[in-house]
Design a protein around this motif. Structure first.
Motif, PDB file in Angstrom:
ATOM      1  N   HIS A  63       0.844  -1.185   0.000  1.00 44.81           N
ATOM      2  CA  HIS A  63       0.000   0.000   0.000  1.00 44.81           C
ATOM      3  C   HIS A  63       0.887   1.247   0.000  1.00 44.81           C
ATOM      4  N   PRO A  64       0.347   2.396  -0.337  1.00 45.19           N
ATOM      5  CA  PRO A  64       1.153   3.631  -0.310  1.00 45.19           C
ATOM      6  C   PRO A  64       1.778   3.864   1.060  1.00 45.19           C
ATOM      7  N   GLY A  65       2.939   4.523   1.059  1.00 38.04           N
ATOM      8  CA  GLY A  65       3.604   4.863   2.302  1.00 38.04           C
ATOM      9  C   GLY A  65       4.416   3.739   2.906  1.00 38.04           C
ATOM     10  N   GLY A  66       4.701   2.697   2.128  1.00 37.25           N
ATOM     11  CA  GLY A  66       5.511   1.601   2.629  1.00 37.25           C
ATOM     12  C   GLY A  66       4.781   0.621   3.516  1.00 37.25           C
ATOM     13  N   VAL A  67       3.440   0.685   3.553  1.00 37.91           N
ATOM     14  CA  VAL A  67       2.650  -0.245   4.363  1.00 37.91           C
ATOM     15  C   VAL A  67       2.399  -1.521   3.557  1.00 37.91           C
ATOM     16  N   MET A  68       2.501  -2.642   4.210  1.00 39.98           N
ATOM     17  CA  MET A  68       2.179  -3.926   3.604  1.00 39.98           C
ATOM     18  C   MET A  68       1.227  -4.690   4.514  1.00 39.98           C
ATOM     19  N   THR A  69       0.229  -5.345   3.948  1.00 40.64           N
ATOM     20  CA  THR A  69      -0.665  -6.201   4.729  1.00 40.64           C
ATOM     21  C   THR A  69      -0.516  -7.640   4.260  1.00 40.64           C
ATOM     22  N   ARG A  70      -0.697  -8.565   5.204  1.00 46.65           N
ATOM     23  CA  ARG A  70      -0.564  -9.999   4.908  1.00 46.65           C
ATOM     24  C   ARG A  70      -1.812 -10.732   5.381  1.00 46.65           C
TER      25      ARG A  70
ATOM     26  N   GLY B 213      -1.694 -24.317   6.270  1.00 49.40           N
ATOM     27  CA  GLY B 213      -0.511 -23.912   7.018  1.00 49.40           C
ATOM     28  C   GLY B 213      -0.630 -24.266   8.489  1.00 49.40           C
ATOM     29  N   ARG B 214       0.115 -23.550   9.338  1.00 52.13           N
ATOM     30  CA  ARG B 214       0.057 -23.815  10.772  1.00 52.13           C
ATOM     31  C   ARG B 214      -1.209 -23.192  11.342  1.00 52.13           C
ATOM     32  N   SER B 215      -2.209 -24.033  11.500  1.00 53.06           N
ATOM     33  CA  SER B 215      -3.527 -23.536  11.896  1.00 53.06           C
ATOM     34  C   SER B 215      -4.285 -24.635  12.611  1.00 53.06           C
ATOM     35  N   SER B 216      -5.045 -24.238  13.629  1.00 55.58           N
ATOM     36  CA  SER B 216      -5.847 -25.208  14.382  1.00 55.58           C
ATOM     37  C   SER B 216      -7.313 -25.175  13.987  1.00 55.58           C
ATOM     38  N   GLY B 217      -7.675 -24.315  13.052  1.00 54.09           N
ATOM     39  CA  GLY B 217      -9.062 -24.207  12.612  1.00 54.09           C
ATOM     40  C   GLY B 217      -9.233 -22.985  11.734  1.00 54.09           C
ATOM     41  N   PRO B 218     -10.354 -22.858  11.018  1.00 54.15           N
ATOM     42  CA  PRO B 218     -10.541 -21.743  10.087  1.00 54.15           C
ATOM     43  C   PRO B 218     -10.466 -20.386  10.776  1.00 54.15           C
ATOM     44  N   HIS B 219      -9.638 -19.516  10.244  1.00 57.20           N
ATOM     45  CA  HIS B 219      -9.541 -18.136  10.701  1.00 57.20           C
ATOM     46  C   HIS B 219      -8.656 -17.379   9.723  1.00 57.20           C
ATOM     47  N   LEU B 220      -8.660 -16.059   9.821  1.00 54.52           N
ATOM     48  CA  LEU B 220      -7.736 -15.230   9.053  1.00 54.52           C
ATOM     49  C   LEU B 220      -6.647 -14.716   9.991  1.00 54.52           C
ATOM     50  N   HIS B 221      -5.407 -15.019   9.668  1.00 55.97           N
ATOM     51  CA  HIS B 221      -4.273 -14.402  10.349  1.00 55.97           C
ATOM     52  C   HIS B 221      -3.918 -13.163   9.539  1.00 55.97           C
ATOM     53  N   TYR B 222      -3.952 -12.001  10.179  1.00 56.07           N
ATOM     54  CA  TYR B 222      -3.786 -10.722   9.488  1.00 56.07           C
ATOM     55  C   TYR B 222      -2.608  -9.960  10.084  1.00 56.07           C
ATOM     56  N   GLU B 223      -1.706  -9.500   9.212  1.00 56.60           N
ATOM     57  CA  GLU B 223      -0.536  -8.757   9.657  1.00 56.60           C
ATOM     58  C   GLU B 223      -0.459  -7.402   8.951  1.00 56.60           C
ATOM     59  N   VAL B 224       0.188  -6.447   9.621  1.00 55.66           N
ATOM     60  CA  VAL B 224       0.514  -5.143   9.048  1.00 55.66           C
ATOM     61  C   VAL B 224       2.011  -4.917   9.220  1.00 55.66           C
ATOM     62  N   HIS B 225       2.674  -4.531   8.130  1.00 54.08           N
ATOM     63  CA  HIS B 225       4.116  -4.268   8.158  1.00 54.08           C
ATOM     64  C   HIS B 225       4.372  -2.841   7.665  1.00 54.08           C
TER      65      HIS B 225
ATOM     66  N   ALA C 287       8.747  -7.022   4.840  1.00 52.59           N
ATOM     67  CA  ALA C 287       7.862  -8.173   5.005  1.00 52.59           C
ATOM     68  C   ALA C 287       8.313  -9.107   6.124  1.00 52.59           C
ATOM     69  N   SER C 288       9.473  -8.842   6.723  1.00 48.27           N
ATOM     70  CA  SER C 288       9.975  -9.706   7.798  1.00 48.27           C
ATOM     71  C   SER C 288       9.338  -9.345   9.128  1.00 48.27           C
ATOM     72  N   ALA C 289       9.657 -10.124  10.151  1.00 43.66           N
ATOM     73  CA  ALA C 289       9.126  -9.855  11.483  1.00 43.66           C
ATOM     74  C   ALA C 289       9.545  -8.476  11.990  1.00 43.66           C
ATOM     75  N   ALA C 290      10.688  -7.984  11.519  1.00 44.22           N
ATOM     76  CA  ALA C 290      11.161  -6.673  11.967  1.00 44.22           C
ATOM     77  C   ALA C 290      10.234  -5.538  11.538  1.00 44.22           C
ATOM     78  N   GLY C 291       9.494  -5.736  10.467  1.00 48.68           N
ATOM     79  CA  GLY C 291       8.591  -4.688   9.985  1.00 48.68           C
ATOM     80  C   GLY C 291       7.182  -4.779  10.516  1.00 48.68           C
ATOM     81  N   ALA C 292       6.867  -5.864  11.252  1.00 49.28           N
ATOM     82  CA  ALA C 292       5.500  -6.079  11.713  1.00 49.28           C
ATOM     83  C   ALA C 292       5.135  -5.154  12.866  1.00 49.28           C
ATOM     84  N   VAL C 293       3.900  -4.634  12.840  1.00 51.12           N
ATOM     85  CA  VAL C 293       3.361  -3.828  13.936  1.00 51.12           C
ATOM     86  C   VAL C 293       2.009  -4.402  14.327  1.00 51.12           C
ATOM     87  N   ASP C 294       1.553  -4.048  15.500  1.00 47.18           N
ATOM     88  CA  ASP C 294       0.274  -4.547  16.003  1.00 47.18           C
ATOM     89  C   ASP C 294      -0.867  -4.037  15.113  1.00 47.18           C
ATOM     90  N   PRO C 295      -1.614  -4.932  14.440  1.00 46.35           N
ATOM     91  CA  PRO C 295      -2.687  -4.476  13.551  1.00 46.35           C
ATOM     92  C   PRO C 295      -3.841  -3.778  14.257  1.00 46.35           C
TER      93      PRO C 295
END
Length: 373
Positions: free
Chosen positions: A282-289, A318-330, A335-343
């Motif tokens: 997304h604009p401004g260097g934001v990435m969502t996963r 993947g690594r999942s115990s049941g249907p859900h969406l895992h959502y990340e913001v970087h 895209a690494s863990a270093a860029g992740a912030v609390d969504p």
């Protein structure tokens, strides 16, 4: 005013309505967020498009009778001048309520495609078993809901139906959009923008669901996103406009290091990885996963997507115990863990807080107690 009066009023007064050129139109034709919401007029032919279109063949697993009923819903909406977003909402609602069957009965006195109840003022049983009338009644009420085009589909449908299962409609959004696209193409109706203009702001929730496991909690310090618990098959939406960076299956057997694959569900102990997942820049260097999709995403690398555009469906790969969406913001395009912030605080700051639909426009109900099955 009762439903029959509303149907008459809608036919009489609809003059100019909005057909949006984003959403699925972007998915099908490459349109972007720059595309405008284009005004169209109802047909100048007093008869408008036909209420029915004859016998239809099977489409995507829906048999001819079901597709014919869906076509009646679509062409009735077009004849009334309802924006194309409304066609998708109506067809998705009928998929949930009746599986697109014109049922002679149901819960209590529910009847027809939308399981509308004569006792709640929708019309007589005979009227409600006329698919064109039932569709017109649905649209008449939908058009009284302020901001319906900007709502998530399940909220708009629920505002009309007042169902005991308000979240169930979301499951049918993607199948409805696909079916409506086919019908629109074969009846020469505008096919751009079938899901509508989408959310009013630059950001929206990818799904409407409570937040389960949070960001880097004490129990899961390496959890770089949040888990949003929704049923399998729920439509996932792009949280904002952007460009698809990654579409990939990432599922590895933790013991052997071999491919686990995304043709089956993962396991929280045996599997590593996001399963089917998507990264969007997304604009401004934001990435969502978006992780753990049920099947291959419906977007491709390099594709431009609009805010709220369907990109795939919820699953448990993947690594999942049941249907859900895992959502990340970087941030910073990292895209690494270093860029992740609390969504959660990030999305709240964008006016699209996770875990609720309270950022959706308020609406009013002109007809009360419209309970259906």
């Amino acid at each position: 005013m009762n439903i029959r009066s509303l149907v008459t009023a809608v036919i009489a007064v609809v003059a100019v309505v909005v057909l949006c050129a984003g959403g699925l139109g972007g998915l099908l034709t490459g349109s972007t967020a720059a595309d405008a919401c284009l005004p169209i007029h109802p047909s100048t032919d007093p008869a408008g498009p036909p209420a029915t279109v004859g016998a239809w063949p099977q489409v995507d697993g829906w048999d001819g009778d079901q597709v014919t009923n869906a076509a009646t819903i679509v062409t009735t909406g077009a004849r009334l001048g309802v924006p194309a977003r409304g066609w998708v909402i109506a067809v998705a609602t009928a998929m949930q309520e009746s599986s697109l069957r014109n049922l002679p009965g149901g819960d209590r006195d529910s009847v027809g495609l939308f399981q509308q109840r004569p006792s709640q003022g929708w019309g007589t049983p005979a009227q409600l078993q006329d698919p064109a009338y039932a569709a017109g009644a649905f649209y008449a009420t939908l058009l009284t809901i302020s901001g319906w085009q900007s709502m998530p589909l399940t909220d708009a449908a629920q505002a009309v139906q007042i169902s005991a299962y308000p979240d169930a409609y979301a499951t049918w959004e993607h199948p409805a959009a696909q079916l409506v696209t086919v019908i629109a193409s074969h009846t020469h109706l505008p096919a751009n923008g079938l899901p509508g203009c989408g959310p009013p702001g630059p950001w929206t929730q990818p799904v409407l669901a409570p937040v389960g496991s949070g960001f880097r909690s004490h129990e899961r310090p390496s959890h770089d996103g949040v888990d949003l618990s929704v049923p399998r098959g729920t439509t996932i939406r792009a949280a904002s406009a952007g460009t698809v960076r990654t579409v990939r299956c990432n599922a590895i057997h933790r013991g052997t290091g071999r491919e686990w694959g995304c043709h089956r569900d993962g396991d929280p102990h045996l599997t590593a990885g996001c399963g089917w997942y998507i990264d969007i820049d997304h604009p401004g260097g934001v990435m969502t996963r978006y992780c753990h999709l049920d099947k291959p995403p419906i977007v491709t690398v390099g594709q431009q997507v609009t805010v709220g555009e369907p990109i795939g469906v919820v699953g448990s790969t993947g690594r999942s115990s049941g249907p859900h969406l895992h959502y990340e913001v970087h941030l910073r395009g990292d895209a690494s863990a270093a860029g992740a912030v609390d969504p959660e605080p990030f999305m709240a700051g964008k006016g699209a807080p996770l875990g609720s639909s309270h950022n959706a426009p308020a609406h009013r109900r002109s007809i009360t107690d419209r309970n259906t099955a």
